[in-house]
Design a protein around this motif. Sequence first.
Motif, PDB file in Angstrom:
ATOM      1  N   UNK A 379       3.732  -8.054  12.990  1.00 51.99           N
ATOM      2  CA  UNK A 379       4.079  -8.295  14.389  1.00 51.99           C
ATOM      3  C   UNK A 379       3.842  -7.004  15.168  1.00 51.99           C
ATOM      4  N   UNK A 380       2.661  -6.891  15.766  1.00 50.95           N
ATOM      5  CA  UNK A 380       2.345  -5.661  16.495  1.00 50.95           C
ATOM      6  C   UNK A 380       2.946  -5.679  17.898  1.00 50.95           C
ATOM      7  N   UNK A 383       6.448  -4.410  16.587  1.00 50.94           N
ATOM      8  CA  UNK A 383       6.125  -3.156  15.905  1.00 50.94           C
ATOM      9  C   UNK A 383       6.611  -3.071  14.470  1.00 50.94           C
ATOM     10  N   UNK A 384       6.668  -4.214  13.739  1.00 44.00           N
ATOM     11  CA  UNK A 384       6.999  -4.133  12.308  1.00 44.00           C
ATOM     12  C   UNK A 384       5.923  -4.842  11.493  1.00 44.00           C
ATOM     13  N   UNK A 385       5.911  -4.528  10.206  1.00 41.59           N
ATOM     14  CA  UNK A 385       4.989  -5.213   9.307  1.00 41.59           C
ATOM     15  C   UNK A 385       5.608  -5.225   7.923  1.00 41.59           C
ATOM     16  N   UNK A 386       5.421  -6.315   7.185  1.00 38.62           N
ATOM     17  CA  UNK A 386       5.946  -6.359   5.822  1.00 38.62           C
ATOM     18  C   UNK A 386       4.949  -7.063   4.925  1.00 38.62           C
ATOM     19  N   UNK A 496       0.707   1.635  -2.955  1.00 37.74           N
ATOM     20  CA  UNK A 496      -0.223   0.527  -3.143  1.00 37.74           C
ATOM     21  C   UNK A 496       0.025  -0.554  -2.086  1.00 37.74           C
ATOM     22  N   UNK A 497       1.296  -0.895  -1.893  1.00 36.96           N
ATOM     23  CA  UNK A 497       1.622  -1.953  -0.932  1.00 36.96           C
ATOM     24  C   UNK A 497       1.310  -1.513   0.494  1.00 36.96           C
ATOM     25  N   UNK A 498       1.560  -0.237   0.812  1.00 38.33           N
ATOM     26  CA  UNK A 498       1.248   0.265   2.158  1.00 38.33           C
ATOM     27  C   UNK A 498      -0.236   0.154   2.427  1.00 38.33           C
ATOM     28  N   UNK A 499      -1.036   0.442   1.402  1.00 40.34           N
ATOM     29  CA  UNK A 499      -2.478   0.417   1.675  1.00 40.34           C
ATOM     30  C   UNK A 499      -2.970  -1.031   1.816  1.00 40.34           C
ATOM     31  N   UNK A 503      -4.731  -2.512   5.254  1.00 41.37           N
ATOM     32  CA  UNK A 503      -5.995  -3.253   5.234  1.00 41.37           C
ATOM     33  C   UNK A 503      -5.825  -4.601   5.935  1.00 41.37           C
ATOM     34  N   UNK A 504      -4.699  -5.266   5.695  1.00 41.27           N
ATOM     35  CA  UNK A 504      -4.464  -6.558   6.329  1.00 41.27           C
ATOM     36  C   UNK A 504      -4.282  -6.381   7.842  1.00 41.27           C
ATOM     37  N   UNK A 505      -3.560  -5.334   8.227  1.00 41.82           N
ATOM     38  CA  UNK A 505      -3.313  -5.103   9.659  1.00 41.82           C
ATOM     39  C   UNK A 505      -4.631  -4.871  10.402  1.00 41.82           C
ATOM     40  N   UNK A 506      -5.619  -4.334   9.692  1.00 38.49           N
ATOM     41  CA  UNK A 506      -6.919  -4.097  10.322  1.00 38.49           C
ATOM     42  C   UNK A 506      -7.630  -5.409  10.658  1.00 38.49           C
TER      43      UNK A 506
END
Length: 534
Positions: A379-380, A383-386, A496-499, A503-506
Amino acid sequence: MGSDKFLNFLVVLSGLLSCEAKRPNIVFIIADDLGWNDVSFHGSNQILTPNIDSLAYSGVSLGRYYSHAICTPSRAALLTGKYSHVVGMQGYPLVMSEDRGIPTCVTVLPEYLKKAGYSTNLVGKWHVGSSREEYLPTSRGFDSHFGHRSGYMDYYEYTYEETWSIGKVSGMTLFRNLTAAWDVKGYITDVYTEQATTIIKNHDTSTPLFLLVAHVAPHSGNEGSMLQAPPDLVRQLRYVESPERRIFAAMVKKLDDSVGDIVQALHNKNMLEDTIIVFVSDNGGMTTGVYNNYASNYPLRGIKMSPFEGGIRVTGLLWAANLNNTSHYWDGYMHVADWLPTLLSAANVPIPKDIDGIDHWKNINSDSASERTTMYEIDDYAGYASIIYGDYKLITGNVTKSFATYQGGNLTGIIGDSPPYGNALVESTVYNVLKSHDLTFDTKYECLRKKTTIKCDKPSAPICFPDKDTVCLYNIKEDPCETTELSAKHPDLVCEMSSLLRAEAARRMPRVKPTFRNPLSAPSRFNYTWDVWI
Ligand SMILES: *[C@@H]1O[C@H](CO)[C@@H](O)[C@H](O)[C@H]1NC(C)=O
Ligand SMILES: *[C@@H]1O[C@H](CO)[C@@H](O)[C@H](O)[C@H]1NC(C)=O
Ligand SMILES: *[C@@H]1O[C@H](CO)[C@@H](O)[C@H](O)[C@H]1NC(C)=O
Ligand SMILES: *[C@@H]1O[C@H](CO)[C@@H](O)[C@H](O)[C@H]1NC(C)=O
Ligand SMILES: *[C@@H]1O[C@H](CO)[C@@H](O)[C@H](O)[C@H]1NC(C)=O
Ligand SMILES: *[C@@H]1O[C@H](CO)[C@@H](O)[C@H](O)[C@H]1NC(C)=O
């Protein structure tokens, strides 16, 4: 031959050539802001939902069914088979004075089904675009729409309200296809039930039926009249201690009755055994804040509009008379975007390639493990992402704290006794219809109910809230209530999860800051309705 006729001819021909079985009817029911702890098959005797529960016990209850945290994103994912952030529908829900919708270049579920010969009907909420005619359901594969285009509305007046700089702006939002439905009267859940059962009754059974019933209930109404239910029904539920939750319970009771009436109508029309029924909530319950409906996700942490489990792990069930090999409980991960391929698979319709959804039909039908291991909530706008990845969930960014705590535990009070659960089940419409088809669950239900009940210890230390410098990591299989933060213990996993998340957020279609309150949308310009305004 007109091109439509020619297409139909091809569809019929391809059906004949492949000797396909008749396609199943699909009746998909969505509740709005129904919490985890608001159905009785999740373990509570406070609000009894015997019709919904009977479908769960006789079909499959989906123990790890995830949706997006908010209604517009969930419905966009359901319709497109894609994450909402991929189609620009993530974040804060659509308002009526905003010019946005699911991009018209994206094909949606009713379009696939219509092409495969289905009669496609939407009763109830749309909420994925209505500023332009091309965004409306009847332009997106639905043969008919009777319902509201907005996020919610008054249960009796069918009005929806926004606050603009000039004050409150209100208009009617109930439409029959393209026309304001001024003639309608009554409690909206009953009105929608009547419409849905009429569609079933009048259905020409030589074609398969797709019926999406998207209730208002149990979403809150407009400010000033947040909780609405017939007073005599509220009175029957006096054993619910909280007076607000008592009204909410009556709203849920109407929803449960609606499920009973729909199943009865399918039976009466001799369609039940050829029908797949789905019942889901669009996101978690809203236990605080502006749309508080006194729902409860307890003991899950968080509410609607948060990426904690209470916001996204929601009620879900699938029913069909001929489900194979099922133990009536599937605890594989399933995401709202997975319905599109799963239902197309059940209907023997080719599944499109460019989607995020995964087809679970075969695995649910053989009690096999889920092929889904990863799910995103991005949710940009807030401002969060999971990311959920295997047993773990990582939450990053800026969550609203009041949406991310344990709530609803203090709403569960009962005065004296609630009506006995077993009796409510066997007296329910759905139970009795299933009995006449030899499809009941009799002695098994207590055990099935235990499987779907979540119990957790109270957190012993302060709970983690993510912000720009802090991430929170949980093992949601061992710790479904997200009490024990693990990022310091598993730094490599966090990496690992952050990366993966980056990638998904991109991939996302950035959520433009909306231009709410466009004066062109003013209901006063359209005889006090929220009609198409561009
Ligand atoms: C919407 O239009 C379709 C096609 O003209 C029609 O069959 C259907 O009855 C209409 N639906 C409603 C709710 O009026
Ligand atoms: C269950 O299996 C039978 C036999 O293989 C098949 O005919 C039927 O379509 C299956 N049902 C579903 C829901 O897949
Ligand atoms: C049912 O389960 C058995 C054993 O696991 C399997 O061989 C069979 O293929 C399954 N049937 C269906 C329709 O999935
Ligand atoms: C985080 O959210 C709060 C409240 O919603 C807001 O005031 C703040 O600007 C946000 N911060 C960021 C970095 O988005
Ligand atoms: C329940 O607790 C919350 C705080 O967590 C409080 O705001 C709310 O008023 C309480 N509700 C009731 C019915 O006691
Ligand atoms: C305008 O709204 C009124 C209700 O306020 C309704 O009775 C009337 O039919 C509407 N007129 C048109 C042209 O839709």
